[in-house]
Design a protein around this motif. Structure first.
Motif, mmCIF file in Angstrom:
data_model
loop_
_atom_site.group_PDB
_atom_site.id
_atom_site.type_symbol
_atom_site.label_atom_id
_atom_site.label_comp_id
_atom_site.label_asym_id
_atom_site.label_seq_id
_atom_site.Cartn_x
_atom_site.Cartn_y
_atom_site.Cartn_z
ATOM 1 N N UNK A 153 0.841 -1.197 0.000
ATOM 2 C CA UNK A 153 0.000 0.000 0.000
ATOM 3 C C UNK A 153 0.871 1.239 0.000
ATOM 4 N N UNK A 154 0.619 2.134 -0.917
ATOM 5 C CA UNK A 154 1.306 3.421 -0.940
ATOM 6 C C UNK A 154 0.435 4.425 -0.196
ATOM 7 N N UNK A 155 1.067 5.181 0.706
ATOM 8 C CA UNK A 155 0.300 6.218 1.375
ATOM 9 C C UNK A 155 -0.185 7.199 0.325
ATOM 10 N N UNK A 156 -1.455 7.582 0.349
ATOM 11 C CA UNK A 156 -2.068 8.313 -0.762
ATOM 12 C C UNK A 156 -1.505 9.704 -0.998
ATOM 13 N N UNK A 157 -0.930 10.328 0.017
ATOM 14 C CA UNK A 157 -0.360 11.658 -0.178
ATOM 15 C C UNK A 157 1.120 11.515 -0.526
ATOM 16 N N UNK A 158 1.554 12.166 -1.590
ATOM 17 C CA UNK A 158 2.927 12.006 -2.066
ATOM 18 C C UNK A 158 3.945 12.369 -0.988
ATOM 19 N N UNK A 159 3.688 13.428 -0.225
ATOM 20 C CA UNK A 159 4.636 13.865 0.800
ATOM 21 C C UNK A 159 4.773 12.850 1.929
ATOM 22 N N UNK A 160 3.751 12.019 2.127
ATOM 23 C CA UNK A 160 3.745 11.081 3.243
ATOM 24 C C UNK A 160 4.268 9.704 2.853
ATOM 25 N N UNK A 161 4.481 9.473 1.564
ATOM 26 C CA UNK A 161 4.788 8.127 1.105
ATOM 27 C C UNK A 161 6.276 7.807 1.244
ATOM 28 N N UNK A 174 -8.412 5.714 1.660
ATOM 29 C CA UNK A 174 -7.349 4.855 1.134
ATOM 30 C C UNK A 174 -6.094 4.828 1.999
ATOM 31 N N UNK A 175 -6.121 5.428 3.194
ATOM 32 C CA UNK A 175 -4.989 5.306 4.096
ATOM 33 C C UNK A 175 -5.007 3.910 4.698
ATOM 34 N N UNK A 176 -3.832 3.301 4.912
ATOM 35 C CA UNK A 176 -3.809 1.959 5.495
ATOM 36 C C UNK A 176 -4.273 1.966 6.941
ATOM 37 N N UNK A 177 -4.705 0.810 7.401
ATOM 38 C CA UNK A 177 -5.156 0.666 8.772
ATOM 39 C C UNK A 177 -4.472 -0.563 9.370
ATOM 40 N N UNK A 178 -4.347 -0.576 10.686
ATOM 41 C CA UNK A 178 -3.667 -1.676 11.347
ATOM 42 C C UNK A 178 -4.458 -2.992 11.212
ATOM 43 N N UNK A 179 -3.739 -4.128 11.258
ATOM 44 C CA UNK A 179 -2.287 -4.258 11.404
ATOM 45 C C UNK A 179 -1.560 -3.966 10.091
ATOM 46 N N UNK A 181 2.597 -3.677 8.378
ATOM 47 C CA UNK A 181 4.049 -3.712 8.462
ATOM 48 C C UNK A 181 4.597 -2.504 7.715
ATOM 49 N N UNK A 182 5.648 -1.898 8.236
ATOM 50 C CA UNK A 182 6.208 -0.707 7.573
ATOM 51 C C UNK A 182 7.709 -0.618 7.792
ATOM 52 N N UNK A 183 8.380 0.085 6.885
ATOM 53 C CA UNK A 183 9.781 0.451 7.019
ATOM 54 C C UNK A 183 10.050 1.632 6.096
ATOM 55 N N UNK A 184 11.103 2.370 6.360
ATOM 56 C CA UNK A 184 11.434 3.539 5.554
ATOM 57 C C UNK A 184 11.922 3.111 4.174
ATOM 58 N N UNK A 185 11.486 3.832 3.162
ATOM 59 C CA UNK A 185 11.945 3.542 1.803
ATOM 60 C C UNK A 185 13.393 3.981 1.589
ATOM 61 N N UNK A 186 13.796 5.074 2.239
ATOM 62 C CA UNK A 186 15.140 5.619 2.063
ATOM 63 C C UNK A 186 15.878 5.633 3.403
ATOM 64 N N UNK A 187 17.221 5.720 3.351
ATOM 65 C CA UNK A 187 18.005 5.750 4.592
ATOM 66 C C UNK A 187 17.657 6.962 5.454
ATOM 67 N N UNK A 188 17.760 6.775 6.755
ATOM 68 C CA UNK A 188 17.562 7.840 7.740
ATOM 69 C C UNK A 188 18.821 7.921 8.596
ATOM 70 N N UNK A 189 19.263 9.125 8.900
ATOM 71 C CA UNK A 189 20.478 9.323 9.675
ATOM 72 C C UNK A 189 20.427 8.548 10.994
ATOM 73 N N UNK A 190 21.607 8.149 11.461
ATOM 74 C CA UNK A 190 21.703 7.423 12.727
ATOM 75 C C UNK A 190 21.647 8.426 13.871
#
Length: 283
Positions: A153-161, A174-179, A181-190
């Protein structure tokens, strides 16, 4: 109205981190990059669904503002927020931080977010100095295996995806609902603060739909549905590059208010965060 200033990342940790934030900031570093210093900050990054600001973004930016006023060794422990008034997309948001308490182990901050001088959001944030302790939690395994949830599922708003999401069904609009699974698409600083901001952002996804009255239609009536308050407890470090399960359940509904309570665990069942939110439902 916020005064324009040079945008800068909040609370840089070291020369390497600062360089990375300036040269190629991650998506979350960019979203919570605030103008200002001291106790007053401003953001022009105001996004949402339709013409209403997304509460998770405001909470993440408020956490970043609060974090800019404490030592980097103090890590976010919990936050308790109230959505006072619907925010407007495209209008600058000002964050004023009140230094409530600086103790030997804990720091407490109150953050007020305003648009055009009118408060739209209040949040209390607690930071904690790490202490050696036992590491225990009630034994728990993910309620649904990642292999069993195959709908991407892609979050429907481009800025939030910015998150890759696997879920069984969609919630409202069209926003996902629990349960899910998620993870960041791009790296995030440590950086623990940035990663806590990323977790805070997604913690506001799907809870309103979970809190709807049992047996009622998925969508609200003319009166609408909206978050009233939101709480997050950060138990352990969050690695946005790893898969996490966000699972919530409805707890109560009365007086047009529905309470949802959820948990965020990694693939090994380690509890990373607990979340609770009360939503207004007018059918």
């Amino acid at each position: 109205m916020c005064q324009p200033r040079d945008r800068r990342p909040v609370r840089p940790r070291c020369a390497f981190t600062c360089h990375r934030w300036r040269a190629m900031p991650s998506w979350i570093a960019d979203l919570v990059s605030l103008d200002g210093d001291g106790e007053t900050f401003c953001s022009t990054a105001s996004f949402g669904a339709g013409n209403r600001l997304f509460g998770g973004l405001i909470a993440a930016q408020a956490l970043a503002a609060a974090g800019a006023t404490v030592e980097s060794a103090r890590l976010p422990q919990s936050l308790h927020a109230y959505f006072i008034k619907g925010g407007r997309v495209g209008v600058d948001v000002e964050y004023v931080v009140e230094r409530t308490r600086d103790g030997k182990s804990f720091n407490t901050r109150r953050v007020t977010a305003s648009q055009d001088g009118v408060a739209i959001f209040e949040m209390l944030v607690s930071f904690h100095r790490s202490e050696p302790t036992a590491d225990w939690q009630r034994s728990r395994q993910p309620t649904i295996a990642r292999s069993a949830v195959t709908k991407a599922t892609r979050l429907p708003e481009r800025w939030a995806d910015h998150f890759e999401v696997l879920t069984a069904r969609d919630g409202m609009d069209d926003w996902p609902v629990q349960p899910m699974w998620f993870r960041s698409r791009q790296p995030v600083e440590d950086d623990p603060l940035l990663r806590a901001c990323a977790l805070t952002l997604i913690s506001d996804v799907g809870l309103v739909a979970v809190a709807r009255p049992p047996g009622e239609a998925q969508l609200p009536g003319p009166g609408g549905a909206a978050s009233l308050d939101h709480a997050v407890w950060l138990h352990r470090p969050f690695d946005p590059h790893q898969w996490h399960l966000y699972d919530a359940e409805a707890v109560s509904h009365n007086d047009a208010r529905g309470l949802a309570r959820g948990s965020i665990v990694d693939e090994h069942g380690t509890l990373v965060a607990s979340v609770a939110q009360e939503s207004l439902w007018r059918i």
